[in-house]
Write a protein that holds these residues in place. Structure first.
Motif, PDB file in Angstrom:
ATOM      1  N   MET A   1       0.817  -1.183   0.000  1.00 61.45           N
ATOM      2  CA  MET A   1       0.000   0.000   0.000  1.00 61.45           C
ATOM      3  C   MET A   1       0.871   1.261   0.000  1.00 61.45           C
ATOM      4  SD  MET A   1      -3.071   1.097   2.718  1.00 61.45           S
ATOM      5  CE  MET A   1      -3.338  -0.543   3.243  1.00 61.45           C
ATOM      6  N   GLU A   2       1.961   1.239   0.742  1.00 61.75           N
ATOM      7  CA  GLU A   2       2.824   2.416   0.848  1.00 61.75           C
ATOM      8  C   GLU A   2       3.470   2.812  -0.470  1.00 61.75           C
ATOM      9  OE1 GLU A   2       3.091  -0.215   2.912  1.00 61.75           O
ATOM     10  OE2 GLU A   2       2.392   0.608   4.812  1.00 61.75           O
ATOM     11  N   SER A   3       3.614   1.872  -1.384  1.00 59.70           N
ATOM     12  CA  SER A   3       4.249   2.174  -2.665  1.00 59.70           C
ATOM     13  C   SER A   3       3.264   2.721  -3.707  1.00 59.70           C
ATOM     14  CB  SER A   3       4.948   0.930  -3.220  1.00 59.70           C
ATOM     15  OG  SER A   3       3.998  -0.089  -3.473  1.00 59.70           O
ATOM     16  N   HIS A   4       1.987   2.674  -3.406  1.00 56.54           N
ATOM     17  CA  HIS A   4       0.976   3.171  -4.336  1.00 56.54           C
ATOM     18  C   HIS A   4       1.026   4.696  -4.377  1.00 56.54           C
ATOM     19  CE1 HIS A   4      -2.954   3.921  -6.159  1.00 56.54           C
ATOM     20  NE2 HIS A   4      -2.909   2.665  -6.567  1.00 56.54           N
ATOM     21  N   PRO A   5       0.866   5.317  -5.550  1.00 60.83           N
ATOM     22  CA  PRO A   5       0.941   6.779  -5.662  1.00 60.83           C
ATOM     23  C   PRO A   5      -0.065   7.538  -4.779  1.00 60.83           C
ATOM     24  CG  PRO A   5       0.972   5.780  -7.835  1.00 60.83           C
ATOM     25  CD  PRO A   5       0.712   4.680  -6.856  1.00 60.83           C
ATOM     26  N   SER A   6      -1.219   6.959  -4.509  1.00 61.72           N
ATOM     27  CA  SER A   6      -2.217   7.672  -3.711  1.00 61.72           C
ATOM     28  C   SER A   6      -1.958   7.593  -2.210  1.00 61.72           C
ATOM     29  CB  SER A   6      -3.619   7.148  -4.020  1.00 61.72           C
ATOM     30  OG  SER A   6      -3.746   5.811  -3.627  1.00 61.72           O
ATOM     31  N   TYR A   7      -1.002   6.784  -1.806  1.00 57.17           N
ATOM     32  CA  TYR A   7      -0.725   6.629  -0.379  1.00 57.17           C
ATOM     33  C   TYR A   7      -0.303   7.949   0.263  1.00 57.17           C
ATOM     34  CZ  TYR A   7       1.043   4.932   4.058  1.00 57.17           C
ATOM     35  OH  TYR A   7       1.242   4.746   5.399  1.00 57.17           O
TER      36      TYR A   7
ATOM     37  N   ALA B   1      -1.391  10.939  -0.054  1.00 59.18           N
ATOM     38  CA  ALA B   1      -2.537  11.728   0.406  1.00 59.18           C
ATOM     39  C   ALA B   1      -3.137  11.175   1.694  1.00 59.18           C
ATOM     40  CB  ALA B   1      -3.602  11.782  -0.681  1.00 59.18           C
ATOM     41  N   LEU B   2      -2.916   9.891   1.958  1.00 55.27           N
ATOM     42  CA  LEU B   2      -3.508   9.224   3.117  1.00 55.27           C
ATOM     43  C   LEU B   2      -2.498   8.884   4.208  1.00 55.27           C
ATOM     44  CD1 LEU B   2      -5.659   6.735   1.021  1.00 55.27           C
ATOM     45  CD2 LEU B   2      -6.479   8.794   2.169  1.00 55.27           C
ATOM     46  N   SER B   3      -1.242   9.217   3.989  1.00 56.07           N
ATOM     47  CA  SER B   3      -0.162   8.766   4.868  1.00 56.07           C
ATOM     48  C   SER B   3      -0.290   9.235   6.318  1.00 56.07           C
ATOM     49  CB  SER B   3       1.192   9.186   4.311  1.00 56.07           C
ATOM     50  OG  SER B   3       1.285  10.598   4.264  1.00 56.07           O
ATOM     51  N   GLU B   4      -0.998  10.318   6.559  1.00 54.40           N
ATOM     52  CA  GLU B   4      -1.148  10.791   7.938  1.00 54.40           C
ATOM     53  C   GLU B   4      -2.263  10.065   8.696  1.00 54.40           C
ATOM     54  OE1 GLU B   4      -1.276  14.977   8.549  1.00 54.40           O
ATOM     55  OE2 GLU B   4       0.205  15.349   6.967  1.00 54.40           O
ATOM     56  N   VAL B   5      -3.285   9.581   7.994  1.00 57.62           N
ATOM     57  CA  VAL B   5      -4.423   8.968   8.691  1.00 57.62           C
ATOM     58  C   VAL B   5      -4.396   7.438   8.712  1.00 57.62           C
ATOM     59  CG1 VAL B   5      -6.008  10.912   8.443  1.00 57.62           C
ATOM     60  CG2 VAL B   5      -5.891   9.186   6.655  1.00 57.62           C
ATOM     61  N   LEU B   6      -3.858   6.803   7.702  1.00 61.11           N
ATOM     62  CA  LEU B   6      -3.902   5.335   7.658  1.00 61.11           C
ATOM     63  C   LEU B   6      -3.176   4.675   8.830  1.00 61.11           C
ATOM     64  CD1 LEU B   6      -3.638   4.466   3.853  1.00 61.11           C
ATOM     65  CD2 LEU B   6      -5.664   4.766   5.274  1.00 61.11           C
ATOM     66  N   PRO B   7      -1.978   5.123   9.207  1.00 62.26           N
ATOM     67  CA  PRO B   7      -1.323   4.489  10.357  1.00 62.26           C
ATOM     68  C   PRO B   7      -2.081   4.690  11.679  1.00 62.26           C
ATOM     69  CG  PRO B   7       0.270   5.718   9.071  1.00 62.26           C
ATOM     70  CD  PRO B   7      -1.093   6.073   8.553  1.00 62.26           C
ATOM     71  N   LYS B   8      -2.878   5.744  11.788  1.00 62.03           N
ATOM     72  CA  LYS B   8      -3.648   6.007  13.011  1.00 62.03           C
ATOM     73  C   LYS B   8      -4.783   5.001  13.203  1.00 62.03           C
ATOM     74  CE  LYS B   8      -3.915  10.896  13.776  1.00 62.03           C
ATOM     75  NZ  LYS B   8      -4.658  12.106  13.433  1.00 62.03           N
TER      76      LYS B   8
ATOM     77  N   PRO C   1      -5.477   1.487  11.821  1.00 64.70           N
ATOM     78  CA  PRO C   1      -5.146   0.287  11.029  1.00 64.70           C
ATOM     79  C   PRO C   1      -6.352  -0.603  10.712  1.00 64.70           C
ATOM     80  CG  PRO C   1      -4.246   0.126  13.254  1.00 64.70           C
ATOM     81  CD  PRO C   1      -4.789   1.509  13.109  1.00 64.70           C
ATOM     82  N   GLN C   2      -7.359  -0.618  11.585  1.00 68.93           N
ATOM     83  CA  GLN C   2      -8.517  -1.483  11.312  1.00 68.93           C
ATOM     84  C   GLN C   2      -9.366  -0.973  10.149  1.00 68.93           C
ATOM     85  OE1 GLN C   2     -10.508  -1.913  15.090  1.00 68.93           O
ATOM     86  NE2 GLN C   2      -9.326  -3.748  15.552  1.00 68.93           N
ATOM     87  N   SER C   3      -9.343   0.318   9.895  1.00 67.75           N
ATOM     88  CA  SER C   3     -10.135   0.860   8.786  1.00 67.75           C
ATOM     89  C   SER C   3      -9.257   1.314   7.620  1.00 67.75           C
ATOM     90  CB  SER C   3     -11.002   2.023   9.264  1.00 67.75           C
ATOM     91  OG  SER C   3     -10.203   3.094   9.714  1.00 67.75           O
ATOM     92  N   ALA C   4      -7.956   1.072   7.702  1.00 68.44           N
ATOM     93  CA  ALA C   4      -7.030   1.553   6.662  1.00 68.44           C
ATOM     94  C   ALA C   4      -7.362   0.982   5.281  1.00 68.44           C
ATOM     95  CB  ALA C   4      -5.590   1.214   7.042  1.00 68.44           C
ATOM     96  N   GLY C   5      -7.676  -0.296   5.212  1.00 72.33           N
ATOM     97  CA  GLY C   5      -7.992  -0.912   3.916  1.00 72.33           C
ATOM     98  C   GLY C   5      -9.219  -0.294   3.274  1.00 72.33           C
TER      99      GLY C   5
END
Length: 118
Positions: free
Chosen positions: A1-7, A9-16, A18-22
């Motif tokens: 997921m981290e290598s995807h170009p759209s990551y 824009a989401l890099s600040e919220v996805l790690p916070k 993890p259960q809803s990151a997908g």
């Protein structure tokens, strides 16, 4: 997921969250890449442990809100109320329900109980 170009824009919220990151990642990619929404903003909603999105559909002027979730999640009325409250009480919110096979179904939600037309 981290290598995807759209990551990015989401890099600040996805790690916070993890259960809803997908669900968040999949919904973001659907509305920006497949549906080609414009002016998409990521909104951090810690009260419901995920992010949401605000943007516009192509050739549409009003801002729309999308809250992603998984088909496996159990959501409550209070969860929906918190989401509406923290999004600034919009007239409607789209719930993006993500399935394990990468399908997304969007349900339009409005606050309160509204009787459907007969």
């Amino acid at each position: 997921m981290e290598s995807h170009p759209s990551y990015k824009a989401l890099s600040e919220v996805l790690p916070k969250y993890p259960q809803s990151a997908g669900s968040c990642f999949q919904t973001f990619n659907d509305i920006t890449l497949a549906q080609q929404w414009t002016d998409v903003e990521v909104i951090d909603l810690p009260v419901i442990s995920r992010c949401a999105f605000r943007g516009r559909r192509p050739k549409m002027d009003p801002l729309l809100y999308v809250v992603p979730c998984s088909l496996a999640e159990s959501l409550s009325v209070s969860w929906f109320n918190e989401a509406f409250e923290k999004l600034g009480k919009p007239d409607q919110v789209y719930l993006a329900i993500n399935t394990p096979d990468s399908s997304i179904v969007y349900y339009k939600l409005t606050p309160g109980i509204v009787k459907p037309p007969v």
